[in-house]
Design an enzyme around this catalytic site. Sequence first.
Site, short mmCIF file in Angstrom:
data_model
loop_
_atom_site.label_atom_id
_atom_site.label_comp_id
_atom_site.label_asym_id
_atom_site.label_seq_id
_atom_site.Cartn_x
_atom_site.Cartn_y
_atom_site.Cartn_z
N GLY A 134 -25.19 -35.55 -8.83
CA GLY A 134 -26.39 -34.89 -9.31
C GLY A 134 -26.33 -34.67 -10.81
N CYS A 135 -27.49 -34.41 -11.40
CA CYS A 135 -27.57 -34.27 -12.86
C CYS A 135 -26.86 -33.01 -13.35
CB CYS A 135 -29.01 -34.30 -13.32
SG CYS A 135 -30.12 -33.17 -12.46
N PHE A 136 -27.19 -31.85 -12.78
CA PHE A 136 -26.48 -30.62 -13.14
C PHE A 136 -24.99 -30.76 -12.84
CE2 PHE A 136 -30.40 -27.76 -12.93
CZ PHE A 136 -30.30 -27.36 -14.25
#
Length: 324
Positions: A134-136
């Site tokens: 995921g990005c975070f």
Amino acid sequence: MIKAGIIGGSGYTGGELIRLLLNHSETDIDFVYSTTRSGKLVSSAHQDLLGLTDLTFTGEVNLKVDVVFLCLGHGNSTKFLEENSFAVNTKIIDLSNDFRLQKDHTLSKKVFTYGLPELKKEEIKKSENIANPGCFATAIQLGLLPLAKAGLLNNEVHVNAVTGSTGAGVSLSSTSHFSWRNNNVSWYKPFTHQHLGEIGESLDSFGNPTGKLFFLPNRGNFTRGILATAYTKFEGSLDEAKKLFKGFYSDAVFTHISEEPIHLKQVVNTNHCHIHLHKHEDTLLVTSAIDNLIKGASGQAVQNMNLIFGFNESLGLQLKAGVF
């Protein structure tokens, strides 16, 4: 040339993936699948591709491509793979959260490797299927992994991170509408964000004790990028912290330690992660910055593809940011 297929190509990550693959010297896009835009030009959804490609969206899937990218909403990748059986030699790179956690790594004998190259490069090279982070999770892990490996995360870790509106996807909602988002900042999912699971598994993978992670995500009034700040107790000196981080990322192509404070414009539109360290009394502040759509999604997916097929890791990803 390897043939690539894209499932769910009309969203932000799909559009970025198409752009990157069009400029990848070893890849030919075989199809871009979309149930809502079949028969329409790809450039009708991604206007920045006008003049760069004559590809059209299709409702047909070639199950024999060399690699397929799943750019579907969370929970939909599993269903799609259960309904479509790709060839045994087709590599699958999933950009959803369906296969990121250890308990979800396997589907019908397909085993997915967590695709964070800075953590699992050698394992990725030998893998058939990838669960793209995921990005975070990418921004936060890159800021904390060196400390976790050294066994220096045994105290509480507090993370505050802000993301651009593209992190919410193409579909409109009350908090992605321009009149709400512009000139506005707000938090959401405090301490319960879905990326906490994958972050925790990566930090624990070294076998060292880790303190509780408190994560507060924020919506920013800009379109792209994630700026994450994490702080925890650290008994060593700032120079010792820098040495630790530089050693951990000594062979990382896209992760760099900056001597100066960092900002988003350094990394937006690139596959890079920039990290800055700051020491205040007994607290170490780690700041990390990425583009949520590239290093946090499509760029990292291409990076994983490069590793799987034995290409140069940075092939097709040598992108420059615009800092002015």
